[in-house]
Design an enzyme around this catalytic site. Structure first.
Site, PDB file in Angstrom:
ATOM      1  N   GLY A 136      -2.088 -14.588   9.158  1.00 45.38           N
ATOM      2  CA  GLY A 136      -1.673 -15.981   9.238  1.00 45.38           C
ATOM      3  C   GLY A 136      -2.832 -16.901   9.585  1.00 45.38           C
ATOM      4  O   GLY A 136      -3.992 -16.480   9.636  1.00 45.38           O
ATOM      5  N   SER A 176       0.855  -1.192   0.000  1.00 42.82           N
ATOM      6  CA  SER A 176       0.000   0.000   0.000  1.00 42.82           C
ATOM      7  C   SER A 176       0.888   1.238   0.000  1.00 42.82           C
ATOM      8  O   SER A 176       1.829   1.324   0.791  1.00 42.82           O
ATOM      9  CB  SER A 176      -0.897   0.027   1.236  1.00 42.82           C
ATOM     10  OG  SER A 176      -1.789  -1.048   1.208  1.00 42.82           O
ATOM     11  N   GLY A 196      -4.163 -15.976   5.925  1.00 46.58           N
ATOM     12  CA  GLY A 196      -3.720 -17.273   6.456  1.00 46.58           C
ATOM     13  C   GLY A 196      -3.686 -18.424   5.482  1.00 46.58           C
ATOM     14  O   GLY A 196      -3.673 -19.574   5.898  1.00 46.58           O
ATOM     15  N   CYS A 246      -5.956  -0.565   7.571  1.00 49.51           N
ATOM     16  CA  CYS A 246      -4.694  -0.841   8.260  1.00 49.51           C
ATOM     17  C   CYS A 246      -4.843  -0.485   9.743  1.00 49.51           C
ATOM     18  O   CYS A 246      -5.168   0.653  10.073  1.00 49.51           O
ATOM     19  CB  CYS A 246      -3.572  -0.021   7.637  1.00 49.51           C
ATOM     20  SG  CYS A 246      -2.037  -0.160   8.556  1.00 49.51           S
ATOM     21  N   ASN A 256      -6.941   0.599   0.504  1.00 50.37           N
ATOM     22  CA  ASN A 256      -6.700   0.068   1.841  1.00 50.37           C
ATOM     23  C   ASN A 256      -7.085   1.117   2.872  1.00 50.37           C
ATOM     24  O   ASN A 256      -6.341   2.061   3.122  1.00 50.37           O
ATOM     25  CB  ASN A 256      -5.220  -0.323   1.975  1.00 50.37           C
ATOM     26  CG  ASN A 256      -4.892  -0.874   3.348  1.00 50.37           C
ATOM     27  OD1 ASN A 256      -5.764  -0.973   4.215  1.00 50.37           O
ATOM     28  ND2 ASN A 256      -3.641  -1.229   3.547  1.00 50.37           N
TER      29      ASN A 256
HETATM   30  C1  SIN Z   1      -1.889  -3.044   6.516  1.00 56.75           C
HETATM   31  O1  SIN Z   1      -2.211  -3.526   7.608  1.00 56.75           O
HETATM   32  O2  SIN Z   1      -2.752  -2.635   5.748  1.00 56.75           O
HETATM   33  C2  SIN Z   1      -0.458  -2.970   6.105  1.00 56.75           C
HETATM   34  C3  SIN Z   1       0.514  -3.202   7.187  1.00 56.75           C
HETATM   35  C4  SIN Z   1       1.245  -1.967   7.543  1.00 56.75           C
HETATM   36  O3  SIN Z   1       2.065  -1.498   6.742  1.00 56.75           O
HETATM   37  O4  SIN Z   1       1.044  -1.446   8.640  1.00 56.75           O
END
Ligand code: SIN
Length: 296
Positions: free
Chosen positions: A211, A44, A239, A127, A124
């Protein structure tokens, strides 16, 4: 026999490299293509480069990983350069993943990615590690999807957090706003404490669990999305370690299956999963269409 149509984007097989540590450079895009992936999702990206959260930013547990990366990335301009130089040499599509903080940013980043050669955009907003990006606030997600939908004509996928309560109403609302599909699911907000040191293990204190532990959650999300929106594109993620896990997601209704955490075992996992799926289908005399969403 493993070809997939993901909202009009053709994949040679259903294995999509999930957004994460590997989709960051031309070299890695080309390597993942050579290693047999069906599509590659970029890390991302944000408008400007981000260094991410303090170290340690990842901890391995017996049932998965907790990361508090904080979206470290080179920023949209550098990512677009990597995509632009990779695409002419690639036989599989790149899905550009963006983590915007506003509709304006979303629009700008989506159109830059598409100009560079990305075949789809993943939004996204799920996160758990970055405050101003947030966890799938519905109003914000709708606003982002609408602004991208007006700007680009490639499929828009929304990466869904497992914290969403009412999955049918969430995905219906986003579909009405212009989302063509969903990547389900992102990580589950989590925390690990070092009892010897009496403090959190991760520099970012909390992180996201990925996972095997989250797989049944992902399967349930896929199932609910497919029941709600029979025509939506779905990348099931969370996962997947082997072909049986991938088959399970497809049977729940996924068109394609993301692999992320399992890549810590090496890139050979990609071919292991596609070979296993192919053998299963041949042995049973079935096609992917026969098993997709087969669960009543
Ligand atoms: C995510 O959780 O979307 C990406 C992981 C991160 O870079 O914090």
């Amino acid at each position: 026999m493993l070809e997939v149509d993901l909202a009009g984007v053709k994949l040679r097989n259903p294995i999509v490299i999930a957004s994460g540590i590997l989709g960051i450079s031309r070299g890695l895009f080309l390597r993942l293509d050579r290693e047999g992936a069906g599509a590659v999702t970029t890390k991302s990206v944000t408008l400007r480069p981000r260094s991410g959260n303090p170290l340690p930013n990842i901890v391995e547990l017996e049932f998965g990983l907790v990361n508090s990366m904080g979206i470290p990335n080179p920023g949209i301009e550098l990512m677009c350069e990597e995509i632009r130089s990779a695409v002419p040499h690639m036989s599989v599509p790149i899905i550009g993943s963006i983590a915007p903080t506003s509709a304006e940013e979303a629009k700008t980043m989506a159109s830059l990615l598409v100009e560079s050669g990305a075949s789809a955009v993943e939004v996204n907003t799920s996160c758990p590690n970055v405050q101003d990006i947030g966890i799938n606030l519905i109003n914000k997600s709708v606003e982002l999807v609408r602004s991208i939908d007006r700007e680009v004509d490639v499929p828009i996928l929304v990466k869904v957090t497992p914290h969403v309560q009412d999955v049918p109403s969430f995905v219906r609302t986003l579909s009405e706003a212009g989302a063509d599909g969903f990547t389900a699911v992102n990580t589950l907000k989590a925390m690990v404490i070092d009892v010897d040191l009496l403090r959190p293990v991760l520099g970012g204190v909390v992180g996201g669990l990925s996972g095997p532990a989250v797989r049944p959650v992902a399967v349930r999300f896929i199932y609910e999305i497919r029941k709600t929106l029979p025509g939506a594109a779905i990348i099931g993620t969370g996962g997947v370690e082997n072909w049986r896990d991938a088959a399970e997601m497809i049977m729940a209704g996924a068109d394609a299956v993301g692999i992320g955490t399992a890549l810590r075992r090496g890139l050979k996992v990609i071919n292991e999963v596609t070979d296993g799926l192919r053998s299963f289908l041949i042995e049973r005399g079935l096609t992917l269409d026969d098993i997709r969403g087969v669960v009543p």
